[in-house]
Design an enzyme around this catalytic site. Structure first.
Site, PDB file in Angstrom:
ATOM      1  N   LYS A 116       0.838  -1.204   0.000  1.00  0.00           N
ATOM      2  CA  LYS A 116       0.000   0.000   0.000  1.00  0.00           C
ATOM      3  C   LYS A 116       0.867   1.245   0.000  1.00  0.00           C
ATOM      4  O   LYS A 116       1.519   1.565   0.986  1.00  0.00           O
ATOM      5  CB  LYS A 116      -0.914   0.054   1.228  1.00  0.00           C
ATOM      6  CG  LYS A 116      -1.973   1.155   1.066  1.00  0.00           C
ATOM      7  CD  LYS A 116      -2.683   1.494   2.345  1.00  0.00           C
ATOM      8  CE  LYS A 116      -1.979   2.535   3.172  1.00  0.00           C
ATOM      9  NZ  LYS A 116      -1.770   3.837   2.503  1.00  0.00           N
TER      10      LYS A 116
ATOM     11  N   GLU B 123       9.885   0.782  10.655  1.00  0.00           N
ATOM     12  CA  GLU B 123      10.919   1.809  10.488  1.00  0.00           C
ATOM     13  C   GLU B 123      10.214   3.132  10.725  1.00  0.00           C
ATOM     14  O   GLU B 123       9.405   3.566   9.917  1.00  0.00           O
ATOM     15  CB  GLU B 123      11.507   1.682   9.071  1.00  0.00           C
ATOM     16  CG  GLU B 123      12.848   2.334   8.929  1.00  0.00           C
ATOM     17  CD  GLU B 123      12.717   3.702   8.322  1.00  0.00           C
ATOM     18  OE1 GLU B 123      12.766   4.678   9.103  1.00  0.00           O
ATOM     19  OE2 GLU B 123      12.560   3.794   7.102  1.00  0.00           O
TER      20      GLU B 123
ATOM     21  N   CYS C 242      13.221  10.458   7.619  1.00  0.00           N
ATOM     22  CA  CYS C 242      13.200   9.871   8.975  1.00  0.00           C
ATOM     23  C   CYS C 242      14.507  10.118   9.701  1.00  0.00           C
ATOM     24  O   CYS C 242      14.527  10.348  10.895  1.00  0.00           O
ATOM     25  CB  CYS C 242      12.994   8.364   8.918  1.00  0.00           C
ATOM     26  SG  CYS C 242      11.750   7.853   7.777  1.00  0.00           S
TER      27      CYS C 242
ATOM     28  N   GLU D 124       9.457  15.002  16.288  1.00  0.00           N
ATOM     29  CA  GLU D 124       9.853  14.963  14.885  1.00  0.00           C
ATOM     30  C   GLU D 124       9.023  16.006  14.118  1.00  0.00           C
ATOM     31  O   GLU D 124       7.797  15.910  14.061  1.00  0.00           O
ATOM     32  CB  GLU D 124       9.594  13.561  14.324  1.00  0.00           C
ATOM     33  CG  GLU D 124      10.078  13.404  12.906  1.00  0.00           C
ATOM     34  CD  GLU D 124       9.951  11.967  12.404  1.00  0.00           C
ATOM     35  OE1 GLU D 124       8.903  11.349  12.643  1.00  0.00           O
ATOM     36  OE2 GLU D 124      10.897  11.490  11.752  1.00  0.00           O
TER      37      GLU D 124
HETATM   38  P1  ADP Z   1       3.517   9.872   7.553  1.00  0.00           P
HETATM   39  O1  ADP Z   1       3.479  10.925   8.604  1.00  0.00           O
HETATM   40  O2  ADP Z   1       4.847   9.533   7.025  1.00  0.00           O
HETATM   41  O3  ADP Z   1       2.404   9.983   6.534  1.00  0.00           O
HETATM   42  P2  ADP Z   1       1.944   7.808   8.614  1.00  0.00           P
HETATM   43  O4  ADP Z   1       2.382   6.880   9.681  1.00  0.00           O
HETATM   44  O5  ADP Z   1       0.766   8.662   8.863  1.00  0.00           O
HETATM   45  O6  ADP Z   1       3.239   8.583   8.341  1.00  0.00           O
HETATM   46  O7  ADP Z   1       1.682   7.049   7.234  1.00  0.00           O
HETATM   47  C1  ADP Z   1       2.556   6.101   6.692  1.00  0.00           C
HETATM   48  C2  ADP Z   1       1.742   5.045   5.981  1.00  0.00           C
HETATM   49  O8  ADP Z   1       0.893   4.404   6.942  1.00  0.00           O
HETATM   50  C3  ADP Z   1       0.806   5.578   4.890  1.00  0.00           C
HETATM   51  O9  ADP Z   1       0.765   4.657   3.817  1.00  0.00           O
HETATM   52  C4  ADP Z   1      -0.532   5.640   5.598  1.00  0.00           C
HETATM   53  O10 ADP Z   1      -1.629   5.523   4.714  1.00  0.00           O
HETATM   54  C5  ADP Z   1      -0.439   4.414   6.495  1.00  0.00           C
HETATM   55  N1  ADP Z   1      -1.322   4.434   7.668  1.00  0.00           N
HETATM   56  C6  ADP Z   1      -1.776   5.511   8.346  1.00  0.00           C
HETATM   57  N2  ADP Z   1      -2.591   5.125   9.352  1.00  0.00           N
HETATM   58  C7  ADP Z   1      -2.651   3.761   9.312  1.00  0.00           C
HETATM   59  C8  ADP Z   1      -3.315   2.766  10.103  1.00  0.00           C
HETATM   60  N3  ADP Z   1      -4.071   3.079  11.117  1.00  0.00           N
HETATM   61  N4  ADP Z   1      -3.137   1.471   9.762  1.00  0.00           N
HETATM   62  C9  ADP Z   1      -2.340   1.120   8.732  1.00  0.00           C
HETATM   63  N5  ADP Z   1      -1.693   2.017   7.953  1.00  0.00           N
HETATM   64  C10 ADP Z   1      -1.837   3.319   8.241  1.00  0.00           C
END
Ligand code: ADP
Length: 496
Positions: A189, A264, A298, A399
């Site tokens: 995804k 990560e 990161c 961060e």
């Molecule tokens: P960033 O701040 O780098 O966007 P996130 O952790 O919000 O970090 O998002 C990183 C990835 O995790 C994206 O692909 C996002 O769609 C996905 N994501 C966000 N929330 C969830 C969740 N509850 N479960 C699984 N994947 C998630």
């Protein structure tokens, strides 16, 4: 705007952007299309299908069947390696197109997208293409008489891979390569903010000849598509790169079905500049550490600690270099820093700057206002250097994920190490010194997954990458990452 795009990118944008499930591009069954914005203009470039729980179920089922019954399972290690090599060849052929996609979807300067994102994606594919033929078990000298005992290294199963928006193609290559080398099948995804390069990669995966269902690509939101992957009982492993907050919830959810997990996560990485360091070289190191990818990185060196005797002088030289960045659209000539990914991210970052200013911080350059000469509808933030803040301020501890660096003085080695370790994170750290003894003493004490001496921020397919403390779990890249996609089966055979 569209006229600026190459013919290949125009043709890609004109195609419908669906989900890759079982080797076919299928429409989403659950949710609405997701608009994709150019972060430098705020304009919608295209829309992509967003996967819901039903789509994820179809993708996971396809991956499961491909693993259990399909040609992938019977394929020799050599043929698996050849498929990875073929994919690397196709990515190399389309390198310019990928660089352009990253520039318009993720806001990257074209030069950076070309030399880092696309180049390193290729290196990951090539590196792991060498591994399938080297994965082997062992014969074990057990004390039990009358048996032969061996281990087999077998793919862990369907891997759910969830990646962020800061390096869209690179993260896809980084995650897919070891999983496929190990013989897993995958549901990937991409971030809902940057799905384009992963979708284009999906087209090339089909062209390379991977059997249907081996790689499934499901753009969608985190709470819908991401959560559905994490909860699916047929997914045996989750590889996630993103925020510590989401990573924590994923680890908890994955524990319900005992999925293998690599995470990560975030960082707040320190760079320590001692007074004996080559100061001009350290200025360049600090610049690259803090501002690569506009700080959306990161392992960004977002805490700059400089020894007190050289602090003011160092900051004067550093700030002068920070003002050299040319902000603008990634496709424009001479641009060295692009926008942030979204209005939300821009507002988050400028919120930290404003809050720090309000509580008495000194801004050496930058600020929360829109940078001159950039499209006001884009999501630009000025590269910013903040000082005179307490160690426990949010801008020092949290961060920020933008072009913001906090510069603070330290007195001696002990003080530098105490300050470096004083966050919940431990992803990366750097030290600039000419004293080899000091370099060794300090690196031995830094609680970080990657430590850099008189340089900063390298990564390589052969070098393990990951975090201490709340920066993650497990290691990606290198031989270590293969282990994350393999189970060990111990086979006992009676000799009678
Ligand atoms: P960033 O701040 O780098 O966007 P996130 O952790 O919000 O970090 O998002 C990183 C990835 O995790 C994206 O692909 C996002 O769609 C996905 N994501 C966000 N929330 C969830 C969740 N509850 N479960 C699984 N994947 C998630």
């Amino acid at each position: 705007m569209a006229t600026r795009y190459s013919e290949q990118v125009q043709a890609f944008l004109a195609r419908p952007h669906r989900l890759l499930v079982n080797g076919e591009w299928v429409p989403s069954s659950d949710t609405e299309e997701i608009p994709v914005l150019d972060p430098a203009t705020g304009q919608i470039i295209t829309r992509v299908a967003g996967a819901g729980a039903r789509d994820v179920d179809l993708a996971v089922t396809a991956a499961h069947e491909a693993l259990e019954d399909g040609p992938w399972r019977r394929m020799s290690a050599r043929d698996r390696a050849r498929l990875l090599q073929r994919l690397a060849g196709l990515v190399a052929e389309h390198a310019e197109e990928f660089a352009e996609l990253e520039a318009i979807d993720a806001g990257k300067p074209l030069v950076a997208a070309r030399s880092f994102d696309v180049e390193f994606s290729l290196r990951h594919l090539e590196y792991y293409a060498g591994w399938p033929t080297k994965i082997a078990g062992q014969t074990l000298p057990v004390a039990v008489p009358g048996v032969a005992v061996r281990t087999e290294r077998v793919p862990v199963g369907v891997a759910g891979q969830i990646i962020p928006w800061n390096f869209p193609l690179l993260m896809a290559a980084w995650k897919l390569s070891p999983a496929l080398a190990a013989g897993c099948t995958v549901v990937l995804k991409p971030s809902e903010l940057t799905p384009l390069s992963a979708l284009r990669l999906g087209e090339l995966i089909c062209e390379a000849g991977f059997p249907p269902g081996v790689v499934n690509i499901v753009p969608g939101t985190g709470p819908l598509a991401g959560a559905a992957i994490v909860e699916h009982p047929l997914v045996r492993k989750i590889a996630f790169t993103g925020s510590t907050a989401v990573g924590t919830s994923i680890a908890a959810a994955a524990a319900q079905t005992m999925k293998r997990v690599t995470l990560e996560l975030g960082g707040k990485s320190p760079l320590l500049v001692f007074d004996d360091a080559d100061q001009p070289a350290a200025v360049e190191t600090a610049l690259a550490a803090a501002f690569a990818n506009a700080g959306q990185n990161c392992s960004a060196g977002s805490r700059l600690y400089v020894q007190e005797g050289v602090f003011e002088e160092f900051l004067t030289a550093f700030t002068a270099r920070v003002t050299d960045f040319q902000l603008g659209h990634g496709l424009d000539e001479g641009v060295t820093m692009g926008p942030l990914i979204s209005a939300r991210q821009r507002d988050r970052v400028t919120g930290y700057i404003t809050a720090a200013e309000r509580s008495g911080a000194r801004l050496l350059t930058g600020g929360a206002d829109t940078p001159a000469g950039t499209d006001p509808a884009g999501f630009f933030v000025r590269p910013t250097v903040v000082t005179d803040v307490p160690q426990d301020a949010p801008i020092v501890q949290q961060e920020v994920f933008g072009p913001v660096v906090v510069a603070l003085p330290f007195t001696d080695e002990a003080d530098a190490l105490a300050k470096a370790d004083d966050t919940v994170y431990g992803l990366a750290a750097g030290v600039c010194t000419r004293d080899i003894g000091r370099a060794n003493r300090v690196t031995a004490r830094l609680r970080a997954g990657s430590v850099y001496v008189n340089t900063y921020g390298h990564s390589d397919a052969a070098a393990p990458y990951g975090g201490f403390k709340q920066s993650g779990l497990g290691r990606e890249l290198g031989a270590e990452n293969l282990d994350a996609y393999l189970e060990t089966r111990t086979v006992w055979t009676s000799l009678s």
